[in-house]
Design a protein around this motif. Structure first.
Motif, PDB file in Angstrom:
ATOM      1  N   UNK A 252       0.808  -1.227   0.000  1.00 25.99           N
ATOM      2  CA  UNK A 252       0.000   0.000   0.000  1.00 25.99           C
ATOM      3  C   UNK A 252       0.843   1.281   0.000  1.00 25.99           C
ATOM      4  N   UNK A 253       1.883   1.391   0.851  1.00 24.97           N
ATOM      5  CA  UNK A 253       2.667   2.625   0.791  1.00 24.97           C
ATOM      6  C   UNK A 253       3.292   2.860  -0.586  1.00 24.97           C
ATOM      7  N   UNK A 254       3.778   1.792  -1.204  1.00 26.53           N
ATOM      8  CA  UNK A 254       4.337   1.958  -2.553  1.00 26.53           C
ATOM      9  C   UNK A 254       3.251   2.378  -3.534  1.00 26.53           C
ATOM     10  N   UNK A 255       2.087   1.775  -3.385  1.00 24.45           N
ATOM     11  CA  UNK A 255       0.987   2.145  -4.268  1.00 24.45           C
ATOM     12  C   UNK A 255       0.665   3.631  -4.128  1.00 24.45           C
ATOM     13  N   UNK A 256       0.633   4.098  -2.885  1.00 26.06           N
ATOM     14  CA  UNK A 256       0.272   5.501  -2.670  1.00 26.06           C
ATOM     15  C   UNK A 256       1.295   6.423  -3.332  1.00 26.06           C
ATOM     16  N   UNK A 257       2.561   6.051  -3.231  1.00 25.38           N
ATOM     17  CA  UNK A 257       3.586   6.889  -3.832  1.00 25.38           C
ATOM     18  C   UNK A 257       3.431   6.912  -5.354  1.00 25.38           C
ATOM     19  N   UNK A 258       3.227   5.744  -5.948  1.00 26.72           N
ATOM     20  CA  UNK A 258       3.053   5.693  -7.398  1.00 26.72           C
ATOM     21  C   UNK A 258       1.810   6.455  -7.824  1.00 26.72           C
ATOM     22  N   UNK A 259       0.741   6.243  -7.084  1.00 21.45           N
ATOM     23  CA  UNK A 259      -0.527   6.903  -7.396  1.00 21.45           C
ATOM     24  C   UNK A 259      -0.366   8.418  -7.316  1.00 21.45           C
ATOM     25  N   UNK A 260       0.378   8.873  -6.302  1.00 26.36           N
ATOM     26  CA  UNK A 260       0.600  10.309  -6.156  1.00 26.36           C
ATOM     27  C   UNK A 260       1.371  10.839  -7.348  1.00 26.36           C
ATOM     28  N   UNK A 261       2.414  10.099  -7.732  1.00 23.47           N
ATOM     29  CA  UNK A 261       3.229  10.602  -8.834  1.00 23.47           C
ATOM     30  C   UNK A 261       2.442  10.647 -10.137  1.00 23.47           C
ATOM     31  N   UNK A 262       1.545   9.685 -10.298  1.00 22.01           N
ATOM     32  CA  UNK A 262       0.789   9.652 -11.540  1.00 22.01           C
ATOM     33  C   UNK A 262      -0.233  10.784 -11.603  1.00 22.01           C
ATOM     34  N   UNK A 263      -0.755  11.185 -10.448  1.00 24.86           N
ATOM     35  CA  UNK A 263      -1.887  12.122 -10.463  1.00 24.86           C
ATOM     36  C   UNK A 263      -1.571  13.483  -9.877  1.00 24.86           C
ATOM     37  N   UNK A 264      -0.286  13.717  -9.589  1.00 21.27           N
ATOM     38  CA  UNK A 264       0.053  14.956  -8.895  1.00 21.27           C
ATOM     39  C   UNK A 264      -0.444  16.181  -9.655  1.00 21.27           C
ATOM     40  N   UNK A 265      -0.310  16.135 -10.957  1.00 21.70           N
ATOM     41  CA  UNK A 265      -0.641  17.322 -11.732  1.00 21.70           C
ATOM     42  C   UNK A 265      -2.140  17.556 -11.795  1.00 21.70           C
ATOM     43  N   UNK A 267      -4.971  15.463  -9.936  1.00 19.79           N
ATOM     44  CA  UNK A 267      -6.033  14.931  -9.089  1.00 19.79           C
ATOM     45  C   UNK A 267      -5.618  14.831  -7.624  1.00 19.79           C
ATOM     46  N   UNK A 268      -5.510  15.963  -6.942  1.00 17.08           N
ATOM     47  CA  UNK A 268      -5.146  15.895  -5.527  1.00 17.08           C
ATOM     48  C   UNK A 268      -6.266  15.314  -4.681  1.00 17.08           C
ATOM     49  N   UNK A 269      -7.496  15.460  -5.111  1.00 18.29           N
ATOM     50  CA  UNK A 269      -8.596  14.877  -4.344  1.00 18.29           C
ATOM     51  C   UNK A 269      -8.465  13.360  -4.326  1.00 18.29           C
ATOM     52  N   UNK A 270      -8.145  12.798  -5.465  1.00 20.64           N
ATOM     53  CA  UNK A 270      -7.960  11.355  -5.538  1.00 20.64           C
ATOM     54  C   UNK A 270      -6.805  10.902  -4.659  1.00 20.64           C
ATOM     55  N   UNK A 271      -5.709  11.676  -4.691  1.00 18.58           N
ATOM     56  CA  UNK A 271      -4.544  11.320  -3.883  1.00 18.58           C
ATOM     57  C   UNK A 271      -4.893  11.358  -2.402  1.00 18.58           C
ATOM     58  N   UNK A 272      -5.635  12.397  -2.012  1.00 14.57           N
ATOM     59  CA  UNK A 272      -6.016  12.486  -0.604  1.00 14.57           C
ATOM     60  C   UNK A 272      -6.966  11.346  -0.228  1.00 14.57           C
ATOM     61  N   UNK A 273      -7.847  11.000  -1.155  1.00 13.24           N
ATOM     62  CA  UNK A 273      -8.742   9.876  -0.868  1.00 13.24           C
ATOM     63  C   UNK A 273      -7.925   8.602  -0.665  1.00 13.24           C
ATOM     64  N   UNK A 274      -6.901   8.420  -1.480  1.00 12.42           N
ATOM     65  CA  UNK A 274      -6.030   7.263  -1.304  1.00 12.42           C
ATOM     66  C   UNK A 274      -5.357   7.280   0.060  1.00 12.42           C
ATOM     67  N   UNK A 275      -4.881   8.447   0.463  1.00 14.41           N
ATOM     68  CA  UNK A 275      -4.245   8.554   1.776  1.00 14.41           C
ATOM     69  C   UNK A 275      -5.235   8.218   2.889  1.00 14.41           C
ATOM     70  N   UNK A 276      -6.463   8.721   2.736  1.00 15.47           N
ATOM     71  CA  UNK A 276      -7.464   8.452   3.770  1.00 15.47           C
ATOM     72  C   UNK A 276      -7.698   6.957   3.890  1.00 15.47           C
TER      73      UNK A 276
END
Lengths: 304, 330
Positions: A252-265, A267-276
């Protein structure tokens, strides 16, 4: 081990003196009450600052695109949406969840079992090398993964265990076991040997005495150590990064990092949802056992 | 346990299983040592833990030592046998000024972070003792929320907070009158990169310090304070003469742990680097080893560099263990 000693047990005579109960001296009534209130306000303000990132994570995760990307931040998710959470589950979140769950389960089970056996030996027996072993455990516990992951990588590579749940779990168990031993040993020490011996006198066998007397008293210690192992394995990043190199084996932590990098530009809402989604279960767990965690962690330092 | 072979009469030799091992065992602990016919049992109980530790930590340690004396680069990754190069890896590292830059940077970062964390943590712990139940619980919950957050989730949230365009921190700073923070990218500049890293590390680490110290403070018996107050000691005098000596062991241990943890900090730096930092300017020891070994495939060099890391942390840890052992009977 303050956790194990019930504070108000029957000690024969009941407390008579008035001074047995009040924990705080009431003598400083003279000091201005206003100062106390000021300190209270300060404490609350700091609490708000400290908790803000957690709140911001929740808040942002419910915001639609147009409100998250706006010059004025939105402080309350009124009229929010859960669309971001849908985007999380559309990614390969579930596969990462499966990997993380498996690794964590193996780690907790193995670490608890191994550490429990070792703690019994260290607490209940006197044998040659016992003291050195304890010292070794303390020192090993401090070996940083960051100083060893290069050769751990080569090790797992040689054993064909790269990208495998078993390989990662092996490293996790080794990382968690020393502290777990240390923690459990404290709990075992807290169970008075006399209780066991009394049971022996009363006709229990050694095994019976263990299962009927010692083990139930150790339950809090096992829970605390188990949660510790769980949190370590669930949250660990460094070794997972080193061992799980393929995208379909991410924790999961690796997934979150990859997901963040893919969507940084975008979709921050999606990234935050992933963190939650990653954080909330852990936090609930943590809050439930926090008291035991703290006393367990401090038990090395404070003698109860 | 090695079944001690010939130990029939030698007084100081290894004691056979089952015999009273008084001389060796007694000074170990304070309690009443129990000596029954237990012989091998304790060693058997230790076997699983020892096996795991040997496989996952002991063997890699040996391997790392061997590898650090070898040329072990990309060619070896693809099957060539590694060559012995003696101390070449170490010489190359020690004469490379970049390693020293990284080490100095790590030490400075570590000390700064540990100091800030300790000061804030102790201050908050003291604050908890000065307020009523309501504010104290509020503060504890706030700290707990931060403590309970998984590191990766925290790092992600902080990236969002520090985001250049829509991040709330820049917004607040601009609102407060610092116009230059409009659209400011925090991670590109070296100094501001480390400011962000420090904020995150401190935010994560203060709760543990605060709770541990607070637990230590509440263990100070109230009667002592009461007695001293009756004898006319001021609050400050009571703090210095009663609280401090009783809490000092906790402070020492927590402080040492902070230093050790902050020295090996990896995740925060690594993630922030990937989020936009300049790697060469922001490497600490951990990320340096990672980039060298797994990034560039220079495993021999990385293994050698790992020893610097191990040496630093293990030296500190030995001291920590000494303190801990002095506090607690084994």
């Amino acid at each position: 081990m303050s956790t194990l000693t019930p504070s108000t047990t029957a000690t024969g005579d009941r407390p008579r003196g008035p001074r047995s109960a009040p924990p705080r001296p009431k003598l400083r009534r003279s000091s201005p009450r206003r100062r106390r209130r000021w300190f209270g306000a300060l404490a609350v303000a700091i609490a708000v600052v400290w908790a803000f990132p957690v709140y911001w994570m929740l808040n942002s995760s419910f915001l639609p695109f147009n409100r998250i990307r706006s010059p004025e931040p939105t402080f309350f998710p009124v009229g929010g949406t859960v669309a971001a959470y849908e985007r999380v589950f559309e990614s390969n979140f579930l596969s990462a969840l499966r990997v993380s769950a498996t690794v964590t389960l193996i780690t907790v089970a193995a670490a608890l079992l191994f550490a429990f056996l070792a703690a019994l030996a260290l607490s209940r027996f006197r044998f040659r090398g016992r003291r050195s072993f304890l010292l070794a455990v303390l020192i090993i516990q401090m070996i940083p993964a960051e100083g060893l992951f290069i050769s751990q990588f080569k090790l797992l590579e040689g054993w064909q265990l790269l990208n495998s749940v078993v390989g990662l779990s092996l490293l996790y168990v080794a990382a968690v076991v020393p502290f777990t031993i240390w923690m459990l040993r404290g709990f075992v020490n807290g169970v008075p040997r006399e209780l066991e011996e009394a049971a022996l006198v009363d006709g229990c066998s050694r095994v019976q005495a263990f299962f009927r007397i010692t083990l139930p008293l150790l339950a809090p210690g096992l829970v605390a150590s188990g949660v510790y192992a769980f949190l370590q394995a669930w949250n660990e990043f460094t070794l997972a990064l080193v061992v799980m190199t393929r995208p379909d084996n991410m924790t999961l932590p690796l997934w979150l990092k990859t997901f963040t990098e893919a969507n940084r530009a975008s979709d921050w809402a999606g990234i935050m949802a992933g963190s939650v989604v990653i954080a909330i279960p852990v936090m609930i767990f943590f809050l439930f056992v926090q008291h035991r965690m703290t006393s367990g962690l401090v038990s090395g330092a404070v003698k109860g | 346990m090695p079944p001690s072979p010939t130990s029939s009469a030698s007084p100081a030799g290894p004691v056979p299983a089952g015999a009273p091992s008084a001389g060796a065992g007694a000074p170990a602990g304070g309690g009443k040592p129990r000596r029954r016919r237990e012989g091998l049992l304790p060693y058997v109980l230790l076997v699983p833990a020892v096996l795991v530790l040997a496989a996952a930590l002991g063997y890699p340690l040996v391997r790392q030592a061997v590898m650090s004396f070898q040329e072990y680069g990309l060619a070896q990754q693809f099957g060539q046998p590694p060559q012995w190069v003696g101390l070449d890896n170490y010489v190359e590292l020690v004469t490379d000024s970049y390693l020293w830059t990284v080490i100095v940077r790590s030490v400075v970062f570590c000390l700064a972070n540990a100091a800030i964390t300790m000061v804030l943590g102790v201050a908050l712990a003291v604050l908890m003792t000065l307020t009523g139940t309501g504010p104290r619980l509020t503060l504890q919950i706030g700290l707990l929320l931060a403590w309970a957050m998984p590191h990766l989730a925290s790092l992600t949230v902080w990236q969002w907070l520090f985001e250049a365009q829509y991040g709330v921190i820049n917004w607040v700073l601009v609102r407060a009158g610092f116009e230059q923070f409009a659209g400011h990218s925090w991670l590109i500049d070296q100094l501001s990169f480390f400011v962000v890293a420090t904020v995150i590390v401190v935010w994560m680490s203060v709760p543990f310090v605060a709770f541990a110290v607070y637990a230590g403070l509440t263990q100070v018996p109230g009667e002592l304070h009461e007695a001293a107050a009756i004898d006319g000691a001021s609050a400050w005098q009571r703090f210095r003469a009663i609280t401090m000596p009783l809490v000092r062991p906790v402070l020492l241990i927590v402080g040492l742990l902070q230093i050790i943890w902050d020295l090996k900090v990896f995740t925060q730096i690594f993630v922030l680097q990937d989020a936009g930092g300049v790697t060469a300017e922001t490497n600490l020891i951990g990320t340096y080893i990672y980039r060298l070994g797994l990034g560039e495939g220079e495993f021999g060099m990385a293994a050698a560099a790992s020893w610097f890391m191990l040496l630093l942390t293990v030296t500190l840890s030995l001291y920590y263990v000494r303190v801990l052992v002095r506090e607690e009977e084994l």
